[in-house]
Design an enzyme around this catalytic site. Structure first.
Site, PDB file in Angstrom:
ATOM      1  N   LYS A  26       8.149  29.770  31.013  1.00 51.62           N
ATOM      2  CA  LYS A  26       7.336  29.986  32.215  1.00 51.62           C
ATOM      3  C   LYS A  26       8.164  30.656  33.310  1.00 51.62           C
ATOM      4  O   LYS A  26       7.743  31.657  33.903  1.00 51.62           O
ATOM      5  CB  LYS A  26       6.788  28.639  32.708  1.00 51.62           C
ATOM      6  CG  LYS A  26       5.796  28.785  33.853  1.00 51.62           C
ATOM      7  CD  LYS A  26       5.426  27.428  34.453  1.00 51.62           C
ATOM      8  CE  LYS A  26       4.546  26.599  33.567  1.00 51.62           C
ATOM      9  NZ  LYS A  26       3.112  26.703  33.895  1.00 51.62           N
ATOM     10  N   ARG A  96       6.504  22.310  38.171  1.00 48.87           N
ATOM     11  CA  ARG A  96       6.067  22.314  36.765  1.00 48.87           C
ATOM     12  C   ARG A  96       7.242  22.422  35.819  1.00 48.87           C
ATOM     13  O   ARG A  96       8.233  23.081  36.120  1.00 48.87           O
ATOM     14  CB  ARG A  96       5.171  23.529  36.481  1.00 48.87           C
ATOM     15  CG  ARG A  96       3.898  23.600  37.262  1.00 48.87           C
ATOM     16  CD  ARG A  96       3.241  24.945  36.954  1.00 48.87           C
ATOM     17  NE  ARG A  96       2.303  25.329  37.972  1.00 48.87           N
ATOM     18  CZ  ARG A  96       0.977  25.206  37.853  1.00 48.87           C
ATOM     19  NH1 ARG A  96       0.459  24.723  36.771  1.00 48.87           N
ATOM     20  NH2 ARG A  96       0.195  25.584  38.830  1.00 48.87           N
ATOM     21  N   GLY A 105       0.931  20.976  27.755  1.00 45.97           N
ATOM     22  CA  GLY A 105       0.439  19.649  28.101  1.00 45.97           C
ATOM     23  C   GLY A 105       1.400  18.522  27.778  1.00 45.97           C
ATOM     24  O   GLY A 105       1.089  17.361  28.015  1.00 45.97           O
ATOM     25  N   MET A 107       4.544  17.999  28.938  1.00 52.28           N
ATOM     26  CA  MET A 107       5.386  17.493  30.022  1.00 52.28           C
ATOM     27  C   MET A 107       4.599  17.499  31.331  1.00 52.28           C
ATOM     28  O   MET A 107       3.441  17.865  31.366  1.00 52.28           O
ATOM     29  CB  MET A 107       6.649  18.329  30.114  1.00 52.28           C
ATOM     30  CG  MET A 107       7.579  18.048  28.951  1.00 52.28           C
ATOM     31  SD  MET A 107       9.013  19.074  29.017  1.00 52.28           S
ATOM     32  CE  MET A 107       8.347  20.678  28.763  1.00 52.28           C
ATOM     33  N   ARG A 352       2.221  34.145  28.934  1.00 55.96           N
ATOM     34  CA  ARG A 352       3.083  33.866  27.773  1.00 55.96           C
ATOM     35  C   ARG A 352       2.371  34.402  26.548  1.00 55.96           C
ATOM     36  O   ARG A 352       1.163  34.647  26.583  1.00 55.96           O
ATOM     37  CB  ARG A 352       3.347  32.369  27.632  1.00 55.96           C
ATOM     38  CG  ARG A 352       2.091  31.570  27.412  1.00 55.96           C
ATOM     39  CD  ARG A 352       2.384  30.090  27.357  1.00 55.96           C
ATOM     40  NE  ARG A 352       1.134  29.353  27.258  1.00 55.96           N
ATOM     41  CZ  ARG A 352       0.970  28.096  27.630  1.00 55.96           C
ATOM     42  NH1 ARG A 352       1.961  27.424  28.158  1.00 55.96           N
ATOM     43  NH2 ARG A 352      -0.182  27.500  27.489  1.00 55.96           N
ATOM     44  N   HIS A 468      -7.578  20.495  26.234  1.00 59.35           N
ATOM     45  CA  HIS A 468      -6.419  20.007  25.492  1.00 59.35           C
ATOM     46  C   HIS A 468      -6.716  19.962  23.992  1.00 59.35           C
ATOM     47  O   HIS A 468      -5.956  20.457  23.169  1.00 59.35           O
ATOM     48  CB  HIS A 468      -6.055  18.610  26.002  1.00 59.35           C
ATOM     49  CG  HIS A 468      -4.909  17.997  25.263  1.00 59.35           C
ATOM     50  ND1 HIS A 468      -5.095  17.144  24.201  1.00 59.35           N
ATOM     51  CD2 HIS A 468      -3.584  18.150  25.405  1.00 59.35           C
ATOM     52  CE1 HIS A 468      -3.911  16.788  23.731  1.00 59.35           C
ATOM     53  NE2 HIS A 468      -2.985  17.384  24.448  1.00 59.35           N
ATOM     54  N   SER A 777      18.767  26.357 -11.611  1.00 58.34           N
ATOM     55  CA  SER A 777      17.684  26.150 -10.658  1.00 58.34           C
ATOM     56  C   SER A 777      18.079  24.947  -9.807  1.00 58.34           C
ATOM     57  O   SER A 777      18.295  23.858 -10.327  1.00 58.34           O
ATOM     58  CB  SER A 777      16.374  25.876 -11.411  1.00 58.34           C
ATOM     59  OG  SER A 777      15.353  25.644 -10.478  1.00 58.34           O
ATOM     60  N   CYS A 844      13.993  25.064  -6.851  1.00 55.63           N
ATOM     61  CA  CYS A 844      12.672  24.545  -7.194  1.00 55.63           C
ATOM     62  C   CYS A 844      12.390  23.193  -6.545  1.00 55.63           C
ATOM     63  O   CYS A 844      11.361  22.587  -6.790  1.00 55.63           O
ATOM     64  CB  CYS A 844      12.489  24.465  -8.698  1.00 55.63           C
ATOM     65  SG  CYS A 844      13.578  23.267  -9.464  1.00 55.63           S
ATOM     66  N   TYR A 864      15.163  33.707  -6.618  1.00 59.63           N
ATOM     67  CA  TYR A 864      13.780  33.310  -6.349  1.00 59.63           C
ATOM     68  C   TYR A 864      13.706  31.921  -5.718  1.00 59.63           C
ATOM     69  O   TYR A 864      14.675  31.155  -5.749  1.00 59.63           O
ATOM     70  CB  TYR A 864      12.946  33.320  -7.642  1.00 59.63           C
ATOM     71  CG  TYR A 864      13.343  32.251  -8.638  1.00 59.63           C
ATOM     72  CD1 TYR A 864      12.792  30.969  -8.573  1.00 59.63           C
ATOM     73  CD2 TYR A 864      14.285  32.510  -9.626  1.00 59.63           C
ATOM     74  CE1 TYR A 864      13.179  29.981  -9.460  1.00 59.63           C
ATOM     75  CE2 TYR A 864      14.670  31.527 -10.524  1.00 59.63           C
ATOM     76  CZ  TYR A 864      14.118  30.262 -10.438  1.00 59.63           C
ATOM     77  OH  TYR A 864      14.498  29.281 -11.306  1.00 59.63           O
TER      78      TYR A 864
END
Ligand code: PEP
Ligand code: MG
Length: 896
Positions: A26, A96, A105, A107, A352, A468, A777, A844, A864
């Site tokens: 912010k 804030r 929401g 804090m 933001r 919210h 693996s 895996c 992989y």
């Protein structure tokens, strides 16, 4: 001297957007907007470093902070021409929080700070509006008392409700100046009664009270929960933004609102948002009044009658459209904006990058790339892989009968079925018991966040698209219907009533978050269609990733799902899962409980045809792709019947004497089965088991080769190997069996023999294993268990305590411990590769579907990752992002 305070406003700023780590999101963006010459109320940011200092020094501020804050205030006073605490011309401020990552929401915030019995009179004179001044004062007392002094909202609400009842009015805007004065007087009495001291009148005391409350809110339970859920380190701390107040509650030419430059649910490239005339920001977010649309088109789409901002304030609206356009081009991403109009004048309070659903994220990224605003590579990195999860789950079948019991707003897309639950704690409890629940609330607050997380979907009776519930549900990927005003909740009776029907807690409902409807009962769902933007982005991702993505699957259904999601083979087929099937378990038990080889062989002969036909199916589905089949692994006790009743049942089907079975079951009992007779130790002790499995794999491969003309690519994998000689024995067993099978068939297929790396010794002596193994693996579930010495089955009992105390930042069974377990993987990769340079390596364990762990696999150079079918698209995207990061790193290396 350390700079703890950074000012902004009046066309310049000490900070800028790139300073998020220090100024929080912010603060950095307020500075950037001020630099861009946009109308930002002047203020200053206390850095996150000050917060870190505060917590690491027993909740004390840096010595020179007070002086720097005083100087910051002076500058603001100079720009706005008002003085903090001055009774004739008072400067009021908002205080804030603002962390590096946005935590909506979570804090605390205090508005209208600086008001007291004297400055409220000044404000009344200055504004010429006594009602406004006292309305602001009562808001301040409520907020400050709640956030800083720890009093409950209810204490104040009671007073206000009594007043309204007495006056016979229902909405706050019906109260006059003198009504608010009376409310304020009573509020002060409440504070004195509750705390035994008066409401603080000194603006400086108020300011420092608010600063420490904002710092403290970094450590509140909901912020901690949110951080855990979003992997935000506690060590970051929050900044505090102190900013001169502008007032959206100064009459009909004033307003406050929130906007998204594109639709955060669908991604559609249209300005989207809500505003409220004569209100302060908190009123919009809290869902206390129902906000109006920003645009005429939006109003018409929602079927609202109250005028849009475009219609009610055309001039300011035009200026607003111009400003938000500039912001989106400047940040090159969809913006989430808060603004206030004070007597016809526009003020920007926040911008933001907007939180969005996965659907919206995909559309915005693909559109921005198509618009030439960002590159394809940037588009890939814009979508959070785990958010794709939202798209991979079912939606309601369009042909199903819909018995709508209430309608509300389509706050977060997707569908969910579950039992009605009215309480967040209860939702969490039921979820732990395996129940699907829909959390139904009047409205949600940050205290409900754990219940929202536990619920499959959320319904609120009040609140708009930016309430919210809506914001949090979209972020979590939970379907949500908000503002379903037809629903009347009776928490006491644990029921809700809508359209003349009453529903009790525990009754099943379905919600359609894309339409904003609540439906009776369980409604059929359909699998998602992964086309359009999804396909486009995944195509781009596949074009840049290096890591292959395979799936952990053993059933035909899982294998098909995995292939549909783009799996490039099976990385782990756990053969024991094929043993648990009702039709086979008796034979499996018979095999385990047999007390000699002959008995085992008899039972194995019964299992073999099942195994073979399973593999035929898998190889057919995975035609042309590798399939890693892991031989029997689990501790035997998992198969053994434990109760006399089950043993008797087994005796009757197998024809084996029950007493003998009981004796054998006792013999097989192990104190620590996870470290006992499992993994390849089964194959070494009872080679006939592994021989049967190898035969089934290879005969199936030969069959499929014969019928389809395409030879499958089987990879035979031995679990829990620790020693080179173990691997040598298993390799010989496998090759010997293969030679046998091929000789009998007069045909052959290529196959690989490899091992899992699941034990520290296996990693350390990977060179010995690589002499005989063609692939590794990494079974990081067991490797994590054995490296830490933490049981994967029992860790739940104490891991939370470790996470609460910050000893573990995340569960090591979910996110790979890159330092410890990761080191073993690096060592194994290096030592294995030194002996067998073309050794194929993958992962895996569950970590194979976790984006951060996938980035590690990229770094180590594995070939992989293998994960559960529904995570395959997530892994594809995460692998692409990891590849881009490592290429970026390489490019930077070259530049040097
Ligand atoms: C592992 O240990 O990581 C693994 C994949 O095997 P399993 O979870 O079946 O023990
Ligand atoms: Mg394992």
């Amino acid at each position: 001297m350390t700079n703890w305070v950074y000012g902004f406003g009046g066309g310049s700023a000490d900070g800028e957007a790139s300073m998020k780590n220090l100024l929080g999101g912010k603060g950095a963006n307020l500075a950037e907007m001020a630099r861009l010459g946009l109308p930002v109320p002047p203020g200053f940011t206390i850095t996150t470093e000050a917060c870190v200092h505060y917590f690491s020094n027993g909740n004390t501020y840096p010595a020179d902070l007070a002086e720097q804050v005083a100087a910051g205030l002076k500058t603001v006073e100079g720009i706005v021409g008002k003085t903090f605490g001055d009774s004739a011309n008072p400067l009021l401020v908002s205080v804030r929080s603002g962390a590096r990552a946005s935590m909506p929401g979570m804090m605390d915030t205090v508005l209208n700070l600086g008001l007291n019995d004297e400055t409220v009179e000044g404000l009344a004179k200055l504004s010429g509006d006594r009602r406004f001044a006292f309305d602001s004062y009562r808001r301040f007392i409520t907020m400050y008392s709640n956030v800083v002094l720890g009093l409950s909202h209810d204490d104040f609400e009671e007073v206000l409700d009594d007043h309204k009842d007495r006056l016979g009015v229902t909405v706050d805007t019906d109260l006059s100046a003198s009504d608010w004065e009376k409310v304020v007087a009573e509020y002060k009495t409440v504070v004195e009664r509750e705390l035994g001291r008066p409401f603080p009148q000194d603006p400086n005391e108020q300011l420092w009270g608010a600063v420490s409350a904002v710092f403290a809110s970094w450590m509140n339970d909901r912020a901690k929960f949110y951080r855990r859920m979003h992997d935000i380190p506690e060590s970051w701390g929050t900044a505090v933004n102190i900013q001169s107040m502008v007032f959206g509650n100064m009459g009909e030419t004033s307003a406050t609102g929130v906007a998204f430059t594109r639709n955060p649910s669908t991604g559609e490239a249209k300005l989207y948002g809500e505003f409220l005339i004569n209100a302060q920001g908190e009123d919009v977010v809290a869902g206390i009044r129902t906000p109006q649309s920003l645009t005429k088109e939006g109003r018409e789409e929602m079927g609202e009658t109250a005028p849009s901002m475009e219609e009610a304030m055309p001039e300011v609206f035009a200026q607003f459209v111009d400003v938000v356009g500039k912001l989106e081009s400047h940040y090159r991403d969809m913006q989430d904006i808060e603004f206030t109009v004070e007597q016809g004048r526009l003020w920007m309070l926040q911008t933001r990058n907007g939180k969005r659903t996965a659907k919206s994220a995909l559309k915005v990224a693909v559109d921005l790339a198509a618009e030439g605003v960002i590159s394809q590579e940037e588009a890939i990195s814009r979508v959070e892989p785990s958010a794709l999860d939202q798209l991979l789950h079912p939606t309601l079948d369009p042909n199903a009968t819909r018995n709508v019991v209430a309608a509300g707003l389509p706050a977060s897309p997707g569908a969910a079925t579950g039992k009605i639950c009215f309480d967040a704690d209860e939702a969490e409890r039921l979820n732990q018991l395996g129940d699907a629940v829909i959390l139904v609330r009047e409205e949600t607050s940050p205290e409900d966040i754990h219940g929202m997380h536990a619920a499959r979907g959320i319904v609120t009776a009040r609140g708009g698209m930016t309430s919210h519930a809506a914001v949090v549900a979209r972020g979590m990927g939970r379907p949500c219907v908000s503002g379903a005003g037809e629903i009347h909740i009776d928490e006491h009776a644990q029921t809700f009533t809508a359209r003349g029907r009453t529903f009790k807690a525990g009754e099943v409902i379905t919600i359609d978050g894309s339409k904003g409807e609540v439906l009776d009962g369980a409604v059929p769902m359909i699998e998602p269609e992964l086309t359009g933007d999804f396909q486009t982005l995944m195509g781009w991702a596949d074009g840049v990733r290096r890591l292959k993505v395979r799936a952990n699957a053993e059933t035909p259904l899982d294998a098909k799902t995995a292939r549909g999601f783009g799996a490039e083979g099976i990385g782990l087929c756990r053969t024991e899962h094929m043993f648990f099937d009702d039709t086979r378990i008796a034979a499996v038990r018979e095999m385990i409980l047999a007390d000699d080889e002959a008995g085992r062989r008899l039972a194995l002969a019964k299992i073999e045809p099942f195994q073979k036909s399973d593999f035929v199916e898998l190889f057919t589905i995975m035609a042309g792709l590798p399939v890693t089949v892991r031989l029997l692994d689990p501790p035997l006790h998992e198969f053994i019947p434990h109760t006399d009743e089950d043993i008797d049942a087994l005796a009757s089907v197998s024809g084996i004497d029950a007493a003998k079975l009981k004796r054998r079951a006792k013999e097989l009992h192990e104190t620590n089965p996870m470290l006992g007779h499992r993994g390849c130790r089964l194959g070494v002790a009872y080679p006939e088991i592994y021989e049967m499995q190898v035969r089934a794999v290879l005969e199936a491969a030969l069959d499929v080769k014969k019928t389809t003309g395409t030879a499958p690519i089987p990879e035979i994998m031995h679990p829990l190997v620790a020693l080179g000689l173990e691997m040598k024995y298993l390799r010989e067993l496998t090759d010997r069996t293969a030679r046998d099978v091929f000789a009998k068939a007069g045909d052959s297929v290529d196959y690989l023999v490899g091992t899992m790396i699941e034990l520290p010794r296996a990693a350390l002596r990977a060179g010995d294993l690589a002499e005989h193994a063609e692939f590794f693996s990494f079974g990081t579930n067991d490797l994590t268990q054995t490296t830490f010495g933490i049981s994967r089955d029992d860790s739940g009992r104490f891991l939370q305590a470790y996470m609460d105390k910050g000893i573990f930042e995340t569960d090591p069974f979910v996110r790979l411990d890159q330092d410890g377990v990761g080191d073993l993987i690096r060592i194994a990769a290096e030592r294995g590769g030194a002996v067998r340079p073309d050794i194929k390596m993958g992962i895996c364990g569950e970590h194979g579907g976790d984006p951060a762990s996938i980035a590690f696999c990229e770094e180590v150079g594995l070939a992989y990752v293998s994960c559960s079918p529904y995570r395959v698209p997530i892994a594809r995207l995460a692998a692409a992002q990891a590849a881009l990061v490592s290429r970026g790193g390489e490019a930077r290396e070259k530049d040097r």
